[in-house]
Design an enzyme around this catalytic site. Structure first.
Site, PDB file in Angstrom:
ATOM      1  N   CYS A 165      41.259  51.209  33.267  1.00  0.00           N
ATOM      2  CA  CYS A 165      41.198  50.077  34.187  1.00  0.00           C
ATOM      3  C   CYS A 165      40.031  49.213  33.718  1.00  0.00           C
ATOM      4  CB  CYS A 165      40.979  50.601  35.601  1.00  0.00           C
ATOM      5  SG  CYS A 165      40.725  49.293  36.810  1.00  0.00           S
ATOM      6  N   CYS A 179      33.328  38.146  40.370  1.00  0.00           N
ATOM      7  CA  CYS A 179      34.635  37.554  40.658  1.00  0.00           C
ATOM      8  C   CYS A 179      34.431  36.323  41.521  1.00  0.00           C
ATOM      9  CB  CYS A 179      35.522  38.566  41.388  1.00  0.00           C
ATOM     10  SG  CYS A 179      37.238  38.024  41.564  1.00  0.00           S
ATOM     11  N   CYS A 224      39.997  51.575  43.304  1.00  0.00           N
ATOM     12  CA  CYS A 224      40.355  50.165  43.474  1.00  0.00           C
ATOM     13  C   CYS A 224      39.450  49.494  44.483  1.00  0.00           C
ATOM     14  CB  CYS A 224      41.748  50.051  44.069  1.00  0.00           C
ATOM     15  SG  CYS A 224      43.045  50.234  42.931  1.00  0.00           S
ATOM     16  N   GLU A 250      32.197  47.109  34.943  1.00  0.00           N
ATOM     17  CA  GLU A 250      32.603  48.515  35.008  1.00  0.00           C
ATOM     18  C   GLU A 250      34.021  48.694  34.465  1.00  0.00           C
ATOM     19  OE1 GLU A 250      29.765  50.012  38.641  1.00  0.00           O
ATOM     20  OE2 GLU A 250      31.733  49.261  39.194  1.00  0.00           O
ATOM     21  N   CYS A 310      38.336  37.969  48.340  1.00  0.00           N
ATOM     22  CA  CYS A 310      39.103  38.944  49.120  1.00  0.00           C
ATOM     23  C   CYS A 310      38.112  39.750  49.960  1.00  0.00           C
ATOM     24  CB  CYS A 310      39.883  39.874  48.199  1.00  0.00           C
ATOM     25  SG  CYS A 310      40.889  38.993  46.990  1.00  0.00           S
ATOM     26  N   CYS A 365      37.304  43.610  49.306  1.00  0.00           N
ATOM     27  CA  CYS A 365      37.019  44.092  47.947  1.00  0.00           C
ATOM     28  C   CYS A 365      35.521  43.985  47.643  1.00  0.00           C
ATOM     29  CB  CYS A 365      37.826  43.280  46.942  1.00  0.00           C
ATOM     30  SG  CYS A 365      37.479  43.733  45.230  1.00  0.00           S
TER      31      CYS A 365
HETATM   32  N1  SAH Z   1      41.863  39.981  40.784  1.00  0.00           N
HETATM   33  C1  SAH Z   1      42.965  40.806  40.382  1.00  0.00           C
HETATM   34  C2  SAH Z   1      42.510  42.027  39.658  1.00  0.00           C
HETATM   35  C3  SAH Z   1      41.699  42.999  40.498  1.00  0.00           C
HETATM   36  S1  SAH Z   1      42.734  44.310  40.778  1.00  0.00           S
HETATM   37  C4  SAH Z   1      43.842  41.103  41.569  1.00  0.00           C
HETATM   38  O1  SAH Z   1      43.474  40.728  42.668  1.00  0.00           O
HETATM   39  O2  SAH Z   1      44.914  41.649  41.397  1.00  0.00           O
HETATM   40  C5  SAH Z   1      42.097  45.207  41.999  1.00  0.00           C
HETATM   41  C6  SAH Z   1      43.200  45.724  42.898  1.00  0.00           C
HETATM   42  O3  SAH Z   1      42.593  46.534  43.901  1.00  0.00           O
HETATM   43  C7  SAH Z   1      43.899  44.593  43.626  1.00  0.00           C
HETATM   44  O4  SAH Z   1      45.225  44.902  43.896  1.00  0.00           O
HETATM   45  C8  SAH Z   1      43.108  44.545  44.912  1.00  0.00           C
HETATM   46  O5  SAH Z   1      43.811  43.904  45.929  1.00  0.00           O
HETATM   47  C9  SAH Z   1      42.881  46.016  45.176  1.00  0.00           C
HETATM   48  N2  SAH Z   1      41.734  46.266  46.045  1.00  0.00           N
HETATM   49  C10 SAH Z   1      40.692  45.469  46.275  1.00  0.00           C
HETATM   50  N3  SAH Z   1      39.855  46.040  47.160  1.00  0.00           N
HETATM   51  C11 SAH Z   1      40.398  47.228  47.476  1.00  0.00           C
HETATM   52  C12 SAH Z   1      39.972  48.298  48.328  1.00  0.00           C
HETATM   53  N4  SAH Z   1      38.851  48.245  49.005  1.00  0.00           N
HETATM   54  N5  SAH Z   1      40.769  49.387  48.408  1.00  0.00           N
HETATM   55  C13 SAH Z   1      41.918  49.468  47.694  1.00  0.00           C
HETATM   56  N6  SAH Z   1      42.344  48.499  46.875  1.00  0.00           N
HETATM   57  C14 SAH Z   1      41.597  47.391  46.771  1.00  0.00           C
END
Ligand code: SAH
Length: 342
Positions: free
Chosen positions: A104, A111, A336, A91, A115, A118
């Protein structure tokens, strides 16, 4: 199997033409069609003879992405599900604000990180994206920006699916193409690479001499807490991350942006704030407090506005730049952490 012609550099294309008995400049022409003009078919390459086009067709393919599903949020945000040549889907999101359009983009199919908060982490990592697949997402969103908002794309964030620093070589090659005058000619200063924090790769990126910015998904400056919500991070201590960020700063003179979500009962106490403040003081940095977008896990709930404001106040008292980022595109699962091919 025919080769993907976009895995060739300009020099390699010129070489190919020389070896097959043609003029070297044909390589430059084809390269321009492939990148600057984003041609998806050899037939479009109108300054080549029919025979040359057929010869290329017989030897190569042009893999390209296709927007499989297009969704637009009530706030203007666009989410594209893009299909890759082998039928995998990733996406990419266009985020419009008053004065900018941000793309974005994804760097991997799924992945490999875990986390817990996420949605993308629930998808297995299937493969890395090729440089052209990353580049094509940017081109697609640039075209959408022109079509729907009458302006070119202004910013790119590697915050889609995947961990960009785990697809390092293709990341670098895509950035080179995006910023080259033979590609999209966009300034590297308008690119943010976001990582969950892999010290060795952060140092490597610092050595590249690029002008891109770095964001690090921190979410807690207390080791134990961070390891709980981002279990892979047990391999990368906060101390090692700090050391790599100091190296990043010494090489680039650019501050790291810490991305940080405040959750109820996880990191919303004064101890959590103080840990973040000391971490920020030890590394040239600023903080982006990002709104949590629920992925339906009971364990993660956004902290109260009061506790989020507490973070902001204490960071500011300590002269640390802090912004609060509101999420966009939530109604279409484009915000995000919500990218999960839904
Ligand atoms: N793997 C990289 C790139 C992904 S960025 C990284 O971790 O930075 C995606 C961003 O969104 C990251 O900062 C992640 O921590 C954040 N993110 C992940 N899940 C989220 C959620 N449920 N709500 C808000 N931000 C989230």
């Amino acid at each position: 199997m025919k080769k993907d012609i976009r895995s060739f550099s300009e020099e390699q294309l010129c070489d190919f033409f020389i070896k097959s008995g043609h003029k070297s400049f044909r390589g430059q022409q084809v390269y321009e069609w492939l990148w600057k003009k984003s041609a998806y078919s050899f037939n479009d390459m109108t300054n080549l003879s029919k025979d040359l086009r057929l010869m290329l067709e017989a030897n190569f393919v042009i893999n390209h992405i296709e927007v499989d599903k297009f969704q637009q949020s009530s706030d203007g945000t666009i989410k594209n599900a893009v299909k890759l040549f082998d039928d995998f889907t990733v996406e990419s999101v266009l985020i419009p604000t008053d004065d900018r359009t941000t793309a974005c983009v994804s760097s991997q199919v799924g992945c490999s990180l875990d986390c817990n908060f996420c949605a993308t982490s629930k998808l297995r990592r299937m493969r890395n994206l090729n440089p052209d697949e990353i580049y094509d997402q940017v081109v697609t969103i640039n075209n959408q920006s022109l079509k729907y908002f009458n302006r070119s794309l202004s910013n790119i964030v590697f915050m889609g699916m995947g961990e960009p620093l785990m697809n390092y070589n293709n990341l670098i090659r895509s950035i080179e193409k995006i910023s080259s005058d033979k590609g999209l000619n966009m300034s590297q200063k308008r690119i943010v690479v976001s990582t969950s924090g892999i010290p060795k790769m952060i140092k490597k990126l610092a050595d590249e001499n690029l002008k891109v910015n770095l964001a690090l998904s921190l979410h807690s400056a207390i080791e134990e807490t961070r390891n709980k919500i981002m279990p892979f991070s047990t391999k990368f201590s906060l101390e090692d991350i700090k050391e790599s960020l100091l190296y990043w700063y010494s090489k680039t003179k650019r501050k790291t942006t810490f991305e940080y979500i405040v959750w109820k009962g996880i990191n919303d106490t004064i101890d959590d704030v103080n840990a973040l403040v000391s971490y920020c003081i030890s590394v040239p940095s600023k903080v982006n407090l990002i709104e949590y977008n629920s992925i339906g896990d009971e364990n993660f709930k956004s902290a109260s506005q009061n506790n989020i404001n507490l973070y902001k106040d204490i960071l500011e008292k300590n002269k640390i730049t802090v912004t609060i980022r509101r999420s966009r595109g939530k109604d279409i699962d484009a915000a995000c952490g919500q990218l999960a091919n839904k």
